[in-house]
Scaffold this active site. Structure first.
Site, short mmCIF file in Angstrom:
data_model
loop_
_atom_site.label_atom_id
_atom_site.label_comp_id
_atom_site.label_asym_id
_atom_site.label_seq_id
_atom_site.Cartn_x
_atom_site.Cartn_y
_atom_site.Cartn_z
N LEU A 40 40.90 35.94 45.80
CA LEU A 40 39.91 36.37 44.80
C LEU A 40 40.58 36.85 43.52
CD1 LEU A 40 37.53 38.41 47.13
CD2 LEU A 40 37.00 36.21 46.05
N ALA A 43 43.04 39.98 43.39
CA ALA A 43 43.68 40.17 44.70
C ALA A 43 45.17 40.48 44.56
CB ALA A 43 43.48 38.93 45.57
N SER A 46 48.92 36.73 40.87
CA SER A 46 49.92 36.63 39.81
C SER A 46 50.98 37.73 39.92
CB SER A 46 49.24 36.71 38.43
OG SER A 46 48.41 35.59 38.22
N SER A 113 41.43 28.98 43.20
CA SER A 113 41.18 27.76 43.98
C SER A 113 40.30 28.06 45.18
CB SER A 113 42.50 27.11 44.41
OG SER A 113 43.42 28.02 44.93
#
Length: 205
Positions: A40, A43, A46, A113
């Protein structure tokens, strides 16, 4: 009739260069791989991918980090956030990651994704042992409490539509190669978890 009417596939042939993936990887002393970070918004995809790339670079490995927001500044700047455009976004990034792996790199891709079908599409582009799905597992409540970009607040206010976790579904991986509990472990612990898996798979020494 002109050749423009012919199928592109009939006229586009892959050119096999004399320097191949194995040669490039050997020069870099590593095994090519794509680590696909999914989860999400908020989350920690990155954050963890960036910390892992830093650790790998410090160890002398050759990497590249593909970030969801960054590719929309160039490669995917023409795409919106409809279901169709989001699928095309992932398809393009998957093809790019494949080329980078062919260059012998360890590629870290941080993208929401949300659909298993999209992630499976990227997996199918690569040899079985070169794709690692990394599920950055944090609950919606945790992600919404972080809300680093203020996107959840906007989505709740109706200012953003098709926002994953609010009015668009997220399909969690069923059998990810790596699952990271970002609401439990520290970033340093999560990086070590990833490095351990990379060693076990002989991607790094």
């Amino acid at each position: 009739m002109t050749t423009d009417l012919l199928s592109k596939d009939e006229n586009v042939i892959w050119h096999q260069h004399s320097v191949d993936k194995q040669t490039r990887a050997k020069a870099k002393q590593q095994k090519p791989a794509v680590l696909w970070f999914t989860g999400l918004s908020g989350a920690g995809k990155s954050t963890v991918a960036g910390a892992l790339e830093h650790a790998l670079t410090q160890m002398g490995h050759h990497t590249y980090l593909l970030d969801g927001d960054n590719v929309r500044h160039g490669l995917c700047r023409d795409l919106g956030f409809s279901q169709q455009d989001r699928r095309e976004n992932i398809r393009r990034v998957g093809e790019l990651a494949k080329l980078m792996a062919d260059a012998g790199l360890i590629v870290l891709s941080a993208f929401i994704s949300p659909h298993r079908e999209e992630r499976q599409l990227v997996r199918s582009l690569l040899p079985e042992d070169e794709f690692l799905e990394v599920f950055v597992d944090a609950s919606l409540a945790v992600c919404e409490s972080r809300d680093p970009k203020g996107l959840y607040k906007k989505a709740r206010a109706g200012e953003i539509s098709n926002f994953t976790g609010i009015d668009s579904e997220y399909e969690a991986p069923l059998s990810a190669e790596i699952t990271l509990a970002t609401g439990v472990d520290s970033v340093e612990q999560l990086v070590q978890q990833c490095l351990t898996e990379l060693r076990l798979r002989q991607i790094i020494a």
